[in-house]
Design a protein around this motif. Structure first.
Motif: not given
Lengths: 427, 122
Positions: A184-211
């Motif tokens: 069974r899958v569960e996800v423990l989320a980060g604090a809600a207020a912080r979640r949008d900071s993931a957005d800028d992290a997501r923008r340019g780092d796709d290659v890095a994350r896949r590596l």
């Protein structure tokens, strides 16, 4: 007496802190921080720990939500002293946090006070008896997925504090031996207020994350040197904004470190260079016989390439030899792992909607893991490159942690495997 | 001369024992005196941050039938071959044929154990 021991204690502590083992706990949204801590560990000559018992310090990367409280507290309780903890939510906080850890580990008085004030035996350990060691029930048998020998069935949660594992993912598995019967899958989320900071992290780092995901798969497969190469490439591929940690001037054996420092600012050239290196790494993985063997490429002949899911379902529901289903699932999954790994290292691959992809993968995961052994399951989870920080609120609600009491409700999820019952044991 | 050599030999051994004893005792004493908690920590098994829900006393099945057959096939085979080696030259061809028929029967057991997966550990 105690006074005269002081210098010796200081020398020992300073010697021990030089090789501090740090347990990394990545909360969804803490990817950039975790990568920065990993880089800082290498620079300091520290190392990542594999479990609390192995760790001198724990670093929580990202901002945990409420659901993390119990897990983090238990992790802290399981660490033997001297111990220290820190939490970082951005790469820029990393050097200060690690300095703080070192200072705290060297503070002998505080460490002694900590050791004296805590229970060295957890309060919930009972004496128990033969049938209840330490107050725990014995594992019971269950109709067996494999061969009717009724091995004990264990409920083993995988994650969230597990190396080379997606942030915040909890896979509540039911194991028969080392084979997953249900999950069974569960996800423990980060604090809600912080979640949008993931957005800028997501923008340019796709290659890095896949590596990074590729490095995790490679580490799990035991190819540490190739994994280290992938980690170097990951750091070189990080967008400049996430790389605020200045690499020290210490000479590095790898030419990539110089690549990382020298071409800083020359974004396009650097990206091009990283792509070329990634393609080279992909070729190395593709050619490696040891990796192909570890991922059992040669054994996949049994599953037909075209009719993937349908034929699997047909096999799984056939009343035939269930052990073969298990072996087959294992082989098939290992082949998936290799394909996914090569995909992660493909510099031209694109990941347009990681949130949607992750949700789909998480939904399919429990069924996909039935009959697969734990090691293969961990390889698959790492190779799927699950971005739990890209999940939206409704996704997180779908994978919200549930209480353990409804474990029986799982029967519905894994009912397919459960329906097969070998009444007769061998002999 | 030989007496002196023997004495120096014993002295060397004694020195090794004493030095070893002092070293081990010293390391132990340093640990007792400098560790923040010499008693050590009792902890639950590590389950990625969760509490274990049951105790795994007997997780793995030994699979007695394949194990027995493999034992018979290899061990008993050797057991019979030792005396056979002593007489095979005297008895001649018939002894060779009999032994290989016997080995063939045992090989069937090995093949069965192989089919049961006794040799594929995972």
């Amino acid at each position: 007496m105690a006074v005269s021991l002081r210098p010796l204690q200081r020398v020992l502590a300073r010697w021990a802190v030089r090789g501090t083992a740090v347990l990394l706990v990545e909360v969804p949204g803490g990817w950039a921080a975790r990568a920065a801590v990993e880089r800082a560990l290498v620079e300091r000559g520290w190392r990542a720990a594999s479990s609390p018992a192995d760790a001198d310090a724990v670093v929580v990367c990202g901002t945990p939500g409420e659901s993390w409280g119990e897990v983090l507290e238990r992790t802290w309780e399981q660490m033997p002293g001297p111990r220290a903890r820190a939490s970082v939510s951005a790469p820029s906080e990393v050097p200060g946090a690690l300095e703080g850890l070192a200072a705290s580990l060297l503070d002998d008085d505080a460490q002694r006070a900590d050791a004296a004030s805590r229970d060295l035996v957890p309060a919930d350990v009972e004496n128990g008896d033969d049938m209840h060691p330490a107050g725990l029930d014995l594992a019971g048998g269950e109709d067996d997925l494999r061969d009717g020998l009724e091995m004990d069935v264990l409920r083993v949660p995988l994650g969230p504090v597990l190396p080379d594992w997606p942030a915040g993912l909890v896979l509540r598995t039911v194991l028969s031996g080392d084979v997953v019967v249900r999950a069974r899958v569960e996800v423990l989320a980060g604090a809600a207020a912080r979640r949008d900071s993931a957005d800028d992290a997501r923008r340019g780092d796709d290659v890095a994350r896949r590596l990074d995901a590729a490095a995790q798969v490679l580490r799990l497969a035991g190819a540490d040197d190739v994994a280290a190469r992938a980690v170097h490439l990951r750091d070189a591929a990080l967008p400049a904004g996430l790389r605020s940690l200045s690499p020290r001037s210490a000479p590095s054996p790898s030419g990539l470190r110089s690549l990382l420092t020298s071409s800083r600012g020359a974004g396009a050239e650097e990206a091009h260079e990283v792509r070329g290196e990634a393609a080279r790494l992909r070729g190395r993985v593709e050619r490696s016989r040891v990796l192909a063997w570890a991922l059992r490429e040669a054994d996949v002949a049994t599953s037909s390439p075209t009719s993937g899911a349908e034929s699997d379902a047909a096999q799984a529901s056939a009343p035939g030899d269930l052990r073969d289903v298990g072996l087959d699932a294992r082989r098939r999954t290992r082949d998936d792992v290799r394909t996914l790994l090569l995909g992660l290292l493909d510099p031209d691959a694109r990941d347009d909607d990681p949130g949607r992809r992750t949700r789909a993968a998480l939904e399919a995961l429990p069924e996909r893991l039935v009959g697969v052994d734990v090691v293969t399951a961990r390889l698959l989870v790492a190779a799927l490159d699950l971005r739990t920080d890209a999940l939206g609120d409704d996704d997180l609600a779908a994978f919200a942690p549930r209480d353990d009491e409804d474990e029986d409700g799982d029967e519905a999820d894994g009912g397919d495997a459960h329906a097969h019952h070998h009444g007769h044991a061998h002999g | 001369m030989t007496g002196a050599e023997a004495t120096s030999g014993w002295a060397g051994l004694l020195a090794v024992l004493v030095l070893g004893g002092v070293g081990v005792t010293g390391a132990f004493a340093v640990h007792r005196l400098t560790a923040v908690a010499p008693r050590g920590l009792t902890a639950w098994p590590w389950l990625s941050g969760w509490h274990p829900s049951e105790h795994a006393l007997s997780r793995y099945h030994a699979r007695w039938y394949p194990v027995t057959v493999v034992f018979l096939a290899f061990d008993v085979e050797m057991l019979f071959m030792y005396p056979w080696v002593l007489v095979v030259a005297d008895v001649g061809l018939s002894a060779v044929v009999e032994m290989f028929v016997f080995l063939g029967v045992l090989l069937l057991g090995v093949l069965w154990a192989h089919r049961e997966g006794a040799f594929s550990w995972q």
